[in-house]
Design an enzyme around this catalytic site. Structure first.
Site, PDB file in Angstrom:
ATOM      1  CG  ASP A   1       4.544   8.994   3.855  1.00 34.64           C
ATOM      2  OD1 ASP A   1       5.118   8.186   3.113  1.00 34.64           O
ATOM      3  OD2 ASP A   1       3.351   9.297   3.746  1.00 34.64           O
TER       4      ASP A   1
ATOM      5  CB  CYS B   1       1.160 -10.410   2.150  1.00 33.00           C
ATOM      6  SG  CYS B   1       2.868 -10.737   1.663  1.00 33.00           S
TER       7      CYS B   1
ATOM      8  CB  CYS C   1      -2.240  -8.689  -3.055  1.00 31.31           C
ATOM      9  SG  CYS C   1      -2.272  -7.056  -3.858  1.00 31.31           S
TER      10      CYS C   1
ATOM     11  CB  CYS D   1      -5.762  -1.705   0.365  1.00 28.63           C
ATOM     12  SG  CYS D   1      -6.001  -3.505   0.395  1.00 28.63           S
TER      13      CYS D   1
END
Length: 311
Positions: free
Chosen positions: A133, A194, A198, A242
Protein backbone atom coordinates in the site's frame (compact mmCIF):
# COMPACT_ATOMS: atom_id res chain seq x y z
CA UNK A 1 12.54 -30.29 -16.00
CA UNK A 2 13.10 -30.01 -12.26
CA UNK A 3 15.68 -32.39 -10.81
CA UNK A 4 14.38 -35.17 -8.61
CA UNK A 5 14.22 -34.07 -5.00
CA UNK A 6 14.52 -30.40 -5.87
CA UNK A 7 11.91 -28.08 -4.44
CA UNK A 8 9.38 -26.52 -6.79
CA UNK A 9 9.87 -22.76 -6.18
CA UNK A 10 6.35 -21.76 -7.26
CA UNK A 11 4.71 -24.44 -5.16
CA UNK A 12 6.83 -23.44 -2.18
CA UNK A 13 5.82 -19.79 -2.60
CA UNK A 14 2.16 -20.74 -2.41
CA UNK A 15 2.61 -23.11 0.54
CA UNK A 16 4.69 -20.60 2.51
CA UNK A 17 2.21 -17.80 1.82
CA UNK A 18 -0.67 -19.95 3.06
CA UNK A 19 1.27 -20.93 6.18
CA UNK A 20 1.80 -17.25 6.95
CA UNK A 21 -1.95 -16.67 6.84
CA UNK A 22 -2.44 -15.16 3.39
CA UNK A 23 -5.76 -16.18 1.88
CA UNK A 24 -4.78 -16.08 -1.80
CA UNK A 25 -1.54 -16.07 -3.74
CA UNK A 26 -1.01 -15.41 -7.44
CA UNK A 27 2.11 -14.96 -9.57
CA UNK A 28 2.61 -12.81 -12.68
CA UNK A 29 5.54 -12.12 -14.98
CA UNK A 30 7.24 -8.84 -14.12
CA UNK A 31 6.96 -6.42 -17.01
CA UNK A 32 6.20 -2.73 -17.64
CA UNK A 33 2.56 -1.72 -17.22
CA UNK A 34 2.23 0.49 -20.28
CA UNK A 35 -1.58 0.62 -20.40
CA UNK A 36 -1.77 1.39 -16.70
CA UNK A 37 0.79 4.13 -17.14
CA UNK A 38 -1.46 5.88 -19.63
CA UNK A 39 -4.53 5.40 -17.40
CA UNK A 40 -2.69 6.77 -14.37
CA UNK A 41 -1.49 9.79 -16.33
CA UNK A 42 -5.06 10.60 -17.38
CA UNK A 43 -6.34 10.20 -13.82
CA UNK A 44 -3.64 12.48 -12.42
CA UNK A 45 -4.13 15.06 -15.15
CA UNK A 46 -7.80 15.34 -14.17
CA UNK A 47 -6.82 16.13 -10.58
CA UNK A 48 -8.63 13.12 -9.15
CA UNK A 49 -5.89 12.60 -6.57
CA UNK A 50 -6.88 15.83 -4.83
CA UNK A 51 -4.13 16.99 -2.47
CA UNK A 52 -2.42 13.60 -2.49
CA UNK A 53 0.65 14.99 -4.27
CA UNK A 54 2.68 11.88 -3.44
CA UNK A 55 0.75 10.01 -6.13
CA UNK A 56 2.51 12.13 -8.74
CA UNK A 57 5.91 11.05 -7.46
CA UNK A 58 7.97 8.07 -8.65
CA UNK A 59 5.84 7.53 -11.74
CA UNK A 60 8.37 5.19 -13.38
CA UNK A 61 8.55 3.06 -10.24
CA UNK A 62 4.79 2.53 -10.30
CA UNK A 63 4.68 1.19 -13.83
CA UNK A 64 7.93 -0.76 -14.11
CA UNK A 65 8.84 -3.37 -11.45
CA UNK A 66 12.47 -3.45 -12.62
CA UNK A 67 12.83 0.08 -11.29
CA UNK A 68 12.02 -1.29 -7.83
CA UNK A 69 13.92 -4.58 -8.05
CA UNK A 70 16.72 -4.71 -10.65
CA UNK A 71 16.37 -7.85 -12.75
CA UNK A 72 12.79 -8.41 -11.57
CA UNK A 73 11.25 -11.53 -13.10
CA UNK A 74 8.14 -12.25 -11.03
CA UNK A 75 5.51 -10.36 -9.06
CA UNK A 76 3.89 -12.38 -6.28
CA UNK A 77 0.55 -10.95 -5.17
CA UNK A 78 -1.02 -11.88 -1.85
CA UNK A 79 -4.46 -11.20 -0.40
CA UNK A 80 -5.19 -11.04 3.31
CA UNK A 81 -8.80 -10.91 4.51
CA UNK A 82 -9.79 -8.21 7.00
CA UNK A 83 -13.59 -8.54 7.00
CA UNK A 84 -14.69 -7.81 10.61
CA UNK A 85 -16.76 -10.35 12.49
CA UNK A 86 -18.41 -7.68 14.66
CA UNK A 87 -19.99 -4.26 14.18
CA UNK A 88 -19.78 -0.96 16.00
CA UNK A 89 -22.63 0.34 18.17
CA UNK A 90 -25.41 1.82 16.05
CA UNK A 91 -25.04 5.25 17.68
CA UNK A 92 -21.28 5.48 17.08
CA UNK A 93 -19.53 7.42 14.30
CA UNK A 94 -18.54 4.87 11.69
CA UNK A 95 -15.04 3.53 11.02
CA UNK A 96 -13.98 1.54 7.97
CA UNK A 97 -13.58 -2.16 8.74
CA UNK A 98 -9.94 -2.22 7.71
CA UNK A 99 -9.13 -0.03 10.72
CA UNK A 100 -10.79 -2.16 13.39
CA UNK A 101 -7.57 -3.90 14.42
CA UNK A 102 -3.83 -3.25 14.26
CA UNK A 103 -2.18 -1.28 11.48
CA UNK A 104 -2.10 -3.62 8.50
CA UNK A 105 1.14 -2.12 7.20
CA UNK A 106 3.10 -3.50 10.13
CA UNK A 107 1.26 -6.82 10.19
CA UNK A 108 1.78 -7.51 6.49
CA UNK A 109 5.35 -6.17 6.28
CA UNK A 110 6.33 -8.71 8.91
CA UNK A 111 4.73 -11.52 6.91
CA UNK A 112 6.45 -10.37 3.71
CA UNK A 113 9.85 -10.31 5.42
CA UNK A 114 9.30 -13.83 6.70
CA UNK A 115 8.17 -15.03 3.28
CA UNK A 116 11.26 -13.64 1.56
CA UNK A 117 13.51 -15.14 4.24
CA UNK A 118 11.91 -18.55 3.76
CA UNK A 119 12.31 -18.34 -0.01
CA UNK A 120 16.00 -17.57 0.37
CA UNK A 121 16.47 -20.49 2.75
CA UNK A 122 14.61 -23.02 0.60
CA UNK A 123 15.31 -21.86 -2.95
CA UNK A 124 18.63 -20.05 -2.77
CA UNK A 125 19.95 -16.60 -3.64
CA UNK A 126 16.98 -14.33 -4.31
CA UNK A 127 16.76 -10.58 -4.40
CA UNK A 128 13.34 -9.10 -3.74
CA UNK A 129 11.27 -6.46 -2.01
CA UNK A 130 7.87 -6.61 -0.39
CA UNK A 131 5.31 -3.83 -0.66
CA UNK A 132 2.00 -3.08 0.96
CA UNK A 133 0.00 0.00 0.00
CA UNK A 134 2.52 2.68 0.99
CA UNK A 135 4.95 2.11 -1.92
CA UNK A 136 4.60 3.03 -5.62
CA UNK A 137 3.15 -0.30 -6.78
CA UNK A 138 -0.05 -0.79 -8.78
CA UNK A 139 -1.11 -3.75 -6.67
CA UNK A 140 -4.61 -4.14 -8.07
CA UNK A 141 -3.24 -4.51 -11.60
CA UNK A 142 -0.80 -7.16 -10.44
CA UNK A 143 -3.61 -8.94 -8.63
CA UNK A 144 -5.59 -9.06 -11.89
CA UNK A 145 -2.55 -10.26 -13.80
CA UNK A 146 -2.05 -12.95 -11.15
CA UNK A 147 -5.58 -14.30 -11.62
CA UNK A 148 -6.87 -13.24 -8.21
CA UNK A 149 -9.85 -11.19 -9.36
CA UNK A 150 -10.94 -8.11 -11.27
CA UNK A 151 -11.09 -4.42 -10.44
CA UNK A 152 -14.72 -3.48 -9.93
CA UNK A 153 -16.50 -0.23 -10.67
CA UNK A 154 -15.69 0.94 -7.15
CA UNK A 155 -11.95 0.55 -7.77
CA UNK A 156 -11.60 -2.40 -5.40
CA UNK A 157 -10.20 -5.77 -6.37
CA UNK A 158 -13.03 -8.30 -6.25
CA UNK A 159 -12.34 -11.99 -5.73
CA UNK A 160 -15.09 -14.37 -6.88
CA UNK A 161 -14.72 -16.59 -3.82
CA UNK A 162 -14.29 -13.95 -1.13
CA UNK A 163 -15.42 -10.51 -2.24
CA UNK A 164 -13.34 -7.38 -1.75
CA UNK A 165 -12.48 -7.04 1.93
CA UNK A 166 -8.81 -7.85 1.35
CA UNK A 167 -5.49 -6.12 1.81
CA UNK A 168 -3.24 -6.56 -1.22
CA UNK A 169 0.51 -7.10 -0.84
CA UNK A 170 3.18 -7.69 -3.47
CA UNK A 171 6.57 -9.34 -3.38
CA UNK A 172 8.77 -8.61 -6.42
CA UNK A 173 11.61 -11.10 -6.93
CA UNK A 174 14.37 -11.68 -9.49
CA UNK A 175 13.66 -15.36 -10.21
CA UNK A 176 11.46 -17.01 -12.80
CA UNK A 177 8.37 -18.75 -11.47
CA UNK A 178 5.30 -20.43 -12.94
CA UNK A 179 2.80 -17.74 -13.83
CA UNK A 180 -0.94 -17.74 -13.34
CA UNK A 181 -3.31 -16.79 -16.12
CA UNK A 182 -4.59 -13.20 -15.85
CA UNK A 183 -8.15 -12.71 -14.69
CA UNK A 184 -9.75 -11.74 -17.98
CA UNK A 185 -13.47 -11.39 -17.18
CA UNK A 186 -15.35 -8.55 -15.52
CA UNK A 187 -18.18 -9.92 -13.38
CA UNK A 188 -19.65 -6.55 -12.42
CA UNK A 189 -21.77 -6.63 -15.56
CA UNK A 190 -24.53 -4.04 -15.55
CA UNK A 191 -24.63 -3.79 -11.74
CA UNK A 192 -24.52 -0.19 -10.49
CA UNK A 193 -25.06 -0.68 -6.77
CA UNK A 194 -21.75 0.86 -5.76
CA UNK A 195 -22.11 3.75 -8.22
CA UNK A 196 -25.61 4.60 -6.99
CA UNK A 197 -24.80 4.13 -3.30
CA UNK A 198 -21.63 6.23 -3.09
CA UNK A 199 -22.58 9.06 -0.70
CA UNK A 200 -20.48 11.70 -2.49
CA UNK A 201 -20.77 10.52 -6.10
CA UNK A 202 -17.07 9.65 -6.27
CA UNK A 203 -17.63 6.50 -8.37
CA UNK A 204 -18.04 7.45 -12.00
CA UNK A 205 -19.75 5.40 -14.70
CA UNK A 206 -16.52 5.07 -16.67
CA UNK A 207 -15.06 2.72 -14.02
CA UNK A 208 -13.13 5.62 -12.59
CA UNK A 209 -13.10 6.69 -8.95
CA UNK A 210 -12.57 10.39 -8.29
CA UNK A 211 -10.35 10.12 -5.25
CA UNK A 212 -10.78 13.82 -4.49
CA UNK A 213 -14.49 13.20 -3.75
CA UNK A 214 -14.13 10.00 -1.70
CA UNK A 215 -15.05 10.08 2.00
CA UNK A 216 -11.85 8.17 2.75
CA UNK A 217 -9.89 11.00 1.14
CA UNK A 218 -11.61 13.67 3.22
CA UNK A 219 -11.42 11.79 6.53
CA UNK A 220 -7.91 10.34 6.21
CA UNK A 221 -5.80 11.89 3.45
CA UNK A 222 -6.93 15.52 3.59
CA UNK A 223 -4.63 17.38 5.97
CA UNK A 224 -6.50 20.69 5.95
CA UNK A 225 -8.39 21.29 9.16
CA UNK A 226 -11.43 22.41 7.16
CA UNK A 227 -13.49 19.97 5.08
CA UNK A 228 -15.28 21.68 2.15
CA UNK A 229 -18.74 22.94 3.07
CA UNK A 230 -20.32 21.35 -0.01
CA UNK A 231 -19.74 17.97 1.62
CA UNK A 232 -21.96 18.78 4.59
CA UNK A 233 -24.49 16.03 5.24
CA UNK A 234 -22.88 13.67 2.70
CA UNK A 235 -20.73 11.51 4.97
CA UNK A 236 -23.47 9.30 6.46
CA UNK A 237 -21.71 9.22 9.86
CA UNK A 238 -18.40 7.97 8.42
CA UNK A 239 -15.68 9.36 10.69
CA UNK A 240 -12.71 7.41 9.31
CA UNK A 241 -12.81 5.92 5.83
CA UNK A 242 -15.93 4.53 4.16
CA UNK A 243 -17.16 1.02 3.28
CA UNK A 244 -20.44 1.91 1.57
CA UNK A 245 -19.42 0.70 -1.89
CA UNK A 246 -18.24 -2.60 -0.44
CA UNK A 247 -21.25 -3.09 1.80
CA UNK A 248 -23.64 -2.89 -1.17
CA UNK A 249 -21.50 -5.04 -3.49
CA UNK A 250 -23.28 -8.38 -4.17
CA UNK A 251 -19.94 -10.20 -4.29
CA UNK A 252 -19.37 -9.48 -0.61
CA UNK A 253 -22.09 -11.92 0.31
CA UNK A 254 -19.18 -14.37 0.12
CA UNK A 255 -17.06 -12.42 2.62
CA UNK A 256 -16.08 -14.39 5.71
CA UNK A 257 -14.74 -12.97 8.99
CA UNK A 258 -10.97 -12.65 9.12
CA UNK A 259 -8.97 -15.28 10.94
CA UNK A 260 -6.01 -12.95 11.44
CA UNK A 261 -5.70 -12.27 15.18
CA UNK A 262 -3.99 -8.91 14.59
CA UNK A 263 -7.10 -7.65 12.78
CA UNK A 264 -9.54 -8.53 15.54
CA UNK A 265 -11.32 -5.30 16.62
CA UNK A 266 -9.93 -3.17 19.41
CA UNK A 267 -12.42 -3.24 22.32
CA UNK A 268 -12.90 0.52 22.07
CA UNK A 269 -13.95 0.27 18.41
CA UNK A 270 -16.82 -1.98 19.44
CA UNK A 271 -17.65 -0.22 22.70
CA UNK A 272 -17.25 3.52 22.14
CA UNK A 273 -20.46 5.49 21.77
CA UNK A 274 -20.70 8.98 20.28
CA UNK A 275 -20.23 10.45 23.77
CA UNK A 276 -17.08 8.38 24.29
CA UNK A 277 -15.56 9.66 21.04
CA UNK A 278 -16.49 13.26 21.81
CA UNK A 279 -14.96 13.12 25.31
CA UNK A 280 -11.78 11.32 24.17
CA UNK A 281 -8.61 13.17 25.14
CA UNK A 282 -5.48 13.36 23.00
CA UNK A 283 -3.51 11.43 25.60
CA UNK A 284 -6.07 8.60 25.62
CA UNK A 285 -6.27 8.59 21.81
CA UNK A 286 -2.51 8.23 21.45
CA UNK A 287 -2.44 5.42 23.98
CA UNK A 288 -5.45 3.44 22.75
CA UNK A 289 -4.78 3.80 19.03
CA UNK A 290 -0.97 3.70 19.04
CA UNK A 291 -0.98 0.60 16.81
CA UNK A 292 -4.16 1.43 14.90
CA UNK A 293 -4.69 2.82 11.39
CA UNK A 294 -6.61 5.66 13.07
CA UNK A 295 -3.31 7.23 14.04
CA UNK A 296 -2.87 8.24 10.37
CA UNK A 297 -5.58 10.88 10.81
CA UNK A 298 -4.13 11.88 14.16
CA UNK A 299 -6.17 13.12 17.10
CA UNK A 300 -6.92 16.50 15.54
CA UNK A 301 -8.07 14.85 12.31
CA UNK A 302 -10.47 12.56 14.17
CA UNK A 303 -11.86 15.51 16.11
CA UNK A 304 -12.24 17.50 12.86
CA UNK A 305 -14.11 14.62 11.23
CA UNK A 306 -16.33 14.10 14.24
CA UNK A 307 -17.22 17.77 14.36
CA UNK A 308 -17.97 17.81 10.63
CA UNK A 309 -20.36 14.85 10.62
CA UNK A 310 -22.15 16.12 13.73
CA UNK A 311 -22.51 19.77 12.78
Amino acid sequence: MREKGKIDPSQFVRQAASALGFDYCGIARAQPLDEDARRLERWLSRGMHGSMAYMENHFELRVNPEKLVPGAKSVITLLLNYFPSQRQPTDAPRISGYAFGKDYHEVIRKKLRLLLEQLKLQIGEIHGRGFVDSAPVLERTWAERSGLGWVGKNGNLINRQGGSFFFIATLIVDIELEYDDPFAKDYCGSCRKCVDACPTGAILDARVVDGSKCISYFTIELKDMIIPENMKGEFEDWMFGCDTCQEVCPWNRFAKPTQEEEFKPLPQILEFSLDDWESLTEESFNKIFADSPLKRAKYNGIKRNLKFIRS
